[in-house]
Every structure is written in structure tokens, then in C-alpha cells.
Scaffold this active site. Structure first.
Site, PDB file in Angstrom:
ATOM      1  N   CYS A  89      34.166  29.267  37.481  1.00 42.58           N
ATOM      2  CA  CYS A  89      35.574  29.286  37.911  1.00 42.58           C
ATOM      3  C   CYS A  89      36.181  27.898  38.092  1.00 42.58           C
ATOM      4  CB  CYS A  89      35.698  30.081  39.196  1.00 42.58           C
ATOM      5  SG  CYS A  89      34.989  31.738  39.055  1.00 42.58           S
ATOM      6  N   HIS A 144      41.870  27.024  46.022  1.00 50.54           N
ATOM      7  CA  HIS A 144      41.092  27.894  45.134  1.00 50.54           C
ATOM      8  C   HIS A 144      41.058  29.317  45.680  1.00 50.54           C
ATOM      9  CE1 HIS A 144      37.992  29.184  42.337  1.00 50.54           C
ATOM     10  NE2 HIS A 144      37.274  29.634  43.355  1.00 50.54           N
ATOM     11  N   GLU A 189      36.851  27.089  52.501  1.00 51.34           N
ATOM     12  CA  GLU A 189      37.815  26.149  51.931  1.00 51.34           C
ATOM     13  C   GLU A 189      38.858  25.723  52.964  1.00 51.34           C
ATOM     14  OE1 GLU A 189      40.838  25.548  48.128  1.00 51.34           O
ATOM     15  OE2 GLU A 189      40.069  27.559  48.586  1.00 51.34           O
ATOM     16  N   LYS A 228      46.562  33.019  43.797  1.00 58.27           N
ATOM     17  CA  LYS A 228      45.778  34.133  43.269  1.00 58.27           C
ATOM     18  C   LYS A 228      46.248  35.488  43.792  1.00 58.27           C
ATOM     19  CE  LYS A 228      41.481  31.735  42.024  1.00 58.27           C
ATOM     20  NZ  LYS A 228      41.765  30.346  42.445  1.00 58.27           N
ATOM     21  N   HIS A 251      42.218  36.459  39.953  1.00 61.52           N
ATOM     22  CA  HIS A 251      41.329  35.328  39.680  1.00 61.52           C
ATOM     23  C   HIS A 251      41.055  35.266  38.182  1.00 61.52           C
ATOM     24  CE1 HIS A 251      38.516  32.239  39.930  1.00 61.52           C
ATOM     25  NE2 HIS A 251      37.543  32.791  40.640  1.00 61.52           N
ATOM     26  N   PHE A 302      30.753  29.510  40.662  1.00 60.93           N
ATOM     27  CA  PHE A 302      29.363  29.925  40.857  1.00 60.93           C
ATOM     28  C   PHE A 302      28.439  28.786  40.427  1.00 60.93           C
ATOM     29  CE2 PHE A 302      29.787  34.870  40.446  1.00 60.93           C
ATOM     30  CZ  PHE A 302      30.526  34.885  41.611  1.00 60.93           C
TER      31      PHE A 302
END
Length: 470
Positions: free
Chosen positions: A215, A356, A367, A390, A395, A455
Site C-alpha cells: 500500500c 494513510h 498513525e 479513504k 483503499h 504490509f
């Protein structure tokens, strides 16, 4: 000659030809630091096809998420019973799908996916081609001279490639129909083929690059491209990310990892809710974001319009877990801090952060705490605008970092910080002045950050500032 004598002979040869008196090579040439600017933008998103359509809907609080359908699973080679069973087994039944059609603001499949080259072009490639075309036309950069084409490169990555092609081809093995496998199977699934097709379409012979960092792919692709310009590998780079992961196997995989939302299947438009207390996972999405990056002096020479300057690119690794960030948020802190250090800016000079935040219970909190750690009083006082887009787009995985970087650039350009939709009750991590925007805010924005985390613990942060004086 035995082995020992042969080695001794080689050593004697080296000593004769590379004696201690030999002079080392001079240092490589010192290159001046090139400044990199953004001169073109292109978008294909669940909010629509094109920058104008997507941005217009985003700032008005629009949403591109809808209910998942059987057709979205892309299981054309399977019988109805199998398709129905697969659909029923999926715990998440919402998706952020790119709207297709021939109307303005829709993705024209006939033009981009079913043209004469369609056999070698998977959907994720077609999204990149469409977004790149818009970005290049926006930048007014369609070179015809060989020298200009050789100075132009492409850096477009993706997260998963074409999983639907893999599923369809695996079915052929099960049904003993392997001889019917398309000779274009491999070219359709290779992630670097998005960059390859863009390069071939326009004749760009500079760097041809494809990052694959889950991502964070889109952000890494843009940051890597900027460094290629700074290092002198190219004068212009077409950079971004692309993804087409709405298919049975991709959705099933993310469902099994418990990453996707499942509480809001009955109200799809409210299912992606970054930073909200009732969030329970992300909504899978698709699309592409591409920007044209350019050496500042080159842009000035040709009279290009400049959206922003890319001043910082920070990277880090969590070194912790395959899917989860460490609770201390150190990876995110390092990425943001390194981007700031490169830019030469103080944290208090940043006006907006595009987070994010994907709408997962752990990731959003980690975050948020990392942003507080980096920006301190600037964040808690409310001076720093913060949002996650998002909620509107879902996403987009490998395309997310590029699409959201473009949102950050547009926020700079128009002086509008976009909202975090579906923020009904903010997570307790937020208090006092530190609160995500729930509606768009018109404000002066001279510097902004865009965060992307993936990831494997990979983190990237891009820092953009207003165009330099020319």
C-alpha cells in the site's frame, strides 16, 4: 596446473597489474542538486475518471463506495452455483469501484480496455494508461524529438497485478484446458507492464521502473522518480501507482486476513470511516494516480505550469510484523521526520497532512499518535489540518499513495483541505484542537505531507510545497 597454483598465479597477476603504486580513479562527477516539480496530474478513482471530476466530488464530501455485486467478482469462467457460493462466503460486500461508461467522468472501457491491444492489457494497466494520458496532456508534455523522449522515464508500480487473470488461468488447469491459456497471460499479470505500456505508447526511453511495496507503492514510485531526476537519470518522469484488485480471490484473501470492513454491508457509503470510533476495517478499492515530475529548470525553460515542488521523501521500515504496525508508531515517525529533514522545513511550517488512515482499528490510532509525536503543539493546537480521504475512495492499495499524493498537491493548488467523511464520533486518541477535518476547509496551504504505509512494515512520506518562484 592444480587449483592452488592457479589461485597463486591469479594473485601474482593482480599484484603486477594493480600494484600499490597504481592511482585510484578520481571521484565521480559531483552533480548539482536538482529541484523537482509537479507539472501534470491524472486520476482514475472510484469518485470518477479525471482530476476535475474526482476532486470536485471529494471536496463536496462525495463517496465512491457501493455494494459489491456478483459481476464484480470477475468469475466469468465459473458456473453460477460456484459464483453464488463464493459471493455468500465473503464477509465484506462493499467495494470502491471505478465507474465505467461513456459519459463525462466515467472510465471508457472501450477506449482503454478493449482497444486493438486489449489482449495484453489487464485492467490495472488500462487504468495507468488512462491516468498517464491525462497527466501528460495536463503537463503539455508529449515530446516528438528523440532527445526529449530519452530524457523522459516512467515509474509506475502496483500492489497485486491482475489476480483475476491468475484465477481464470488456474481454473483452466483444473478443467484440463491448459492449451487454451492465453499467450498474453504472463504480460498481463506482471506489475511492471503498466510502466512498460506507458513507456511504449509514448516512446519514453528514460528509466523504466516499477515499485511493489504493497500500500506504499504509489508513494515510493513518486519518491523514487523524484530521486531519478535529482540524480540526473531523467529530466521528466511519469510517476504513480495503479490497482485493479476487485475480484473474488483478492477480496477473499483480505476477508480471511480480517482486514476488510463487514459491519456496514447494508450501508456501503458509510462503510469506510477513517478515525471514527466505530470503524472495523477498510473498503477495497481500485484506480490509478499518475503525476508528471520534472526538473525545475527544464519546466521553466519550456514555460510549464507548476502545481507544486516535491521537497521531501522519507522512507522507513517497522521491522515488526507482516501486516500490523508497531504500537509505538516508530516507523511512521521516522518516515515523516526524514521527509521533513530533506525538505529543510520545520514541522510548524506544514499546513496539511493527508493521512494513510485506512479505517482499521489499530492502524488509524498508531498513525494519529505518530503525527502527534512529530508535530507536537502544532498538531494539538489545531493549526495542522488533518484528514484521510479513504472515507470517499476506499483503499486503493498500490494506487493509494499516488492518488492521495495528488490530493495533497491539489489541496496546495486550490487552498482546500479535503474532508474525512463518515467521521461521526472521533476516536478517543483525538482531543482538544487535534481533530480530523469532517468537512472541507478553505485555508492557505503552503506545505503538506502525504503518508503511505504498507504490509511488510514499509513506510513512505512525501512532502510537497507551493511552486518555487520562477
Amino acid at each position: 596446473m592444480n587449483y592452488g597454483k592457479r589461485i597463486l598465479s591469479q594473485k601474482n597477476f593482480c599484484s603486477r597489474h594493480f600494484s600499490s603504486g597504481s592511482q585510484p580513479f578520481a571521484p565521480p562527477p559531483i552533480r548539482g542538486q536538482r529541484r523537482v516539480v509537479v507539472t501534470g496530474l491524472g486520476l482514475v478513482t472510484p469518485l470518477g475518471c479525471g482530476v476535475e471530476t474526482t476532486w470536485g466530488r471529494l471536496v463536496k464530501g462525495g463517496c465512491g463506495i457501493r455494494a459489491l455485486t456478483h459481476e464484480d467478482l470477475k468469475m466469468d469462467g465459473f458456473d453460477k452455483e460456484t459464483v453464488d457460493h463464493t459471493f455468500d462466503q465473503l464477509t465484506s460486500k462493499v467495494a470502491a469501484v471505478v465507474p465505467s461508461g461513456t459519459n463525462a467522468g466515467e472510465f471508457n472501457e472501450e477506449a482503454w480496455l478493449r482497444n486493438k491491444d486489449h489482449r495484453s492489457i489487464a485492467r490495472f494497466i488500462s487504468y495507468a494508461l488512462c491516468a498517464a494520458d491525462e497527466a501528460l496532456r495536463d503537463a503539455r508534455w508529449l515530446p516528438t524529438e528523440s532527445e526529449e523522449k530519452e530524457a523522459t522515464g516512467v515509474s509506475i508500480g502496483g500492489g497485486t497485478g491482475s489476480i483475476s487473470d491468475i484465477l481464470e488461468s488456474a481454473q483452466m488447469i483444473c478443467e484440463k484446458r491448459l492449451r487454451r491459456l492465453s499467450p498474453f497471460f504472463i504480460p498481463r499479470i506482471l506489475i511492471n507492464m503498466a510502466a512498460g505500456h506507458v513507456s511504449m505508447k509514448y516512446g519514453f526511453k528514460g528509466p523504466n521502473h516499477a515499485a511493489v511495496t504493497a500500500c506504499a507503492t504509489g508513494a515510493h514510485s513518486i519518491g523514487d522518480a523524484a530521486r531519478m531526476i535529482q540524480f540526473g537519470d531523467a529530466k521528466v518522469m511519469v510517476a504513480g501507482g495503479t490497482e485493479s484488485s476487485i475480484d473474488a480471490l483478492s477480496i477473499a484473501g483480505f476477508c480471511r486476513s480480517r482486514a476488510l470492513t463487514s459491519k456496514y454491508n447494508h450501508i456501503p457509503e458509510e462503510s469506510s470511516r477513517p478515525f471514527d470510533s466505530d470503524r472495523d476495517g477498510f473498503v477495497i478499492g481500485e484506480g490509478s494516480g499518475v503525476m508528471v515530475l520534472e526538473d525545475l529548470e527544464h519546466a521553466k525553460e519550456r514555460g510549464a505550469s507548476i502545481y507544486a515542488e516535491i521537497r521531501g521523501y522519507g522512507m522507513s521500515g517497522d521491522a515488526y510484523h507482516i501486516t500490523q504496525p508497531h504500537a509505538d508508531g516508530r516507523g511512521a515517525i521516522l518516515a515523516m521526520t526524514r521527509a521533513l529533514q530533506q525538505s529543510g522545513l520545520h514541522p510548524n511550517q506544514v499546513d496539511y497532512v493527508n493521512a494513510h488512515a485506512t479505517s482499521t482499528p489499530l492502524g488509524d490510532v498508531v498513525e494519529a499518535n505518530a503525527i502527534k509525536a512529530v508535530f507536537a503543539e502544532h498538531a494539538s493546537s489545531g493549526a495542522l489540518a488533518l484528514s484521510s480521504t479513504k472515507g470517499a475512495t476506499g483503499h486503493l492499495l498500490g494506487a493509494a499513495g499516488a492518488v492521495e499524493a495528488i490530493f495533497a498537491v491539489l489541496a496546495l493548488h486550490y487552498g482546500i483541505a479535503p474532508p474525512t467523511i463518515n467521521l461521526h464520533k472521533a476516536d478517543p486518541v483525538f482531543h482538544d484542537g487535534f481533530m480530523p477535518l469532517s468537512v472541507s476547509r478553505v485555508m492557505p496551504i503552503r506545505a503538506c505531507l502525504s503518508n503511505s504505509f504498507g504490509f511488510g512494515g514499509t513506510n513512505a512520506c512525501l512532502l510537497f510545497t507551493s511552486p518555487p518562484s520562477v
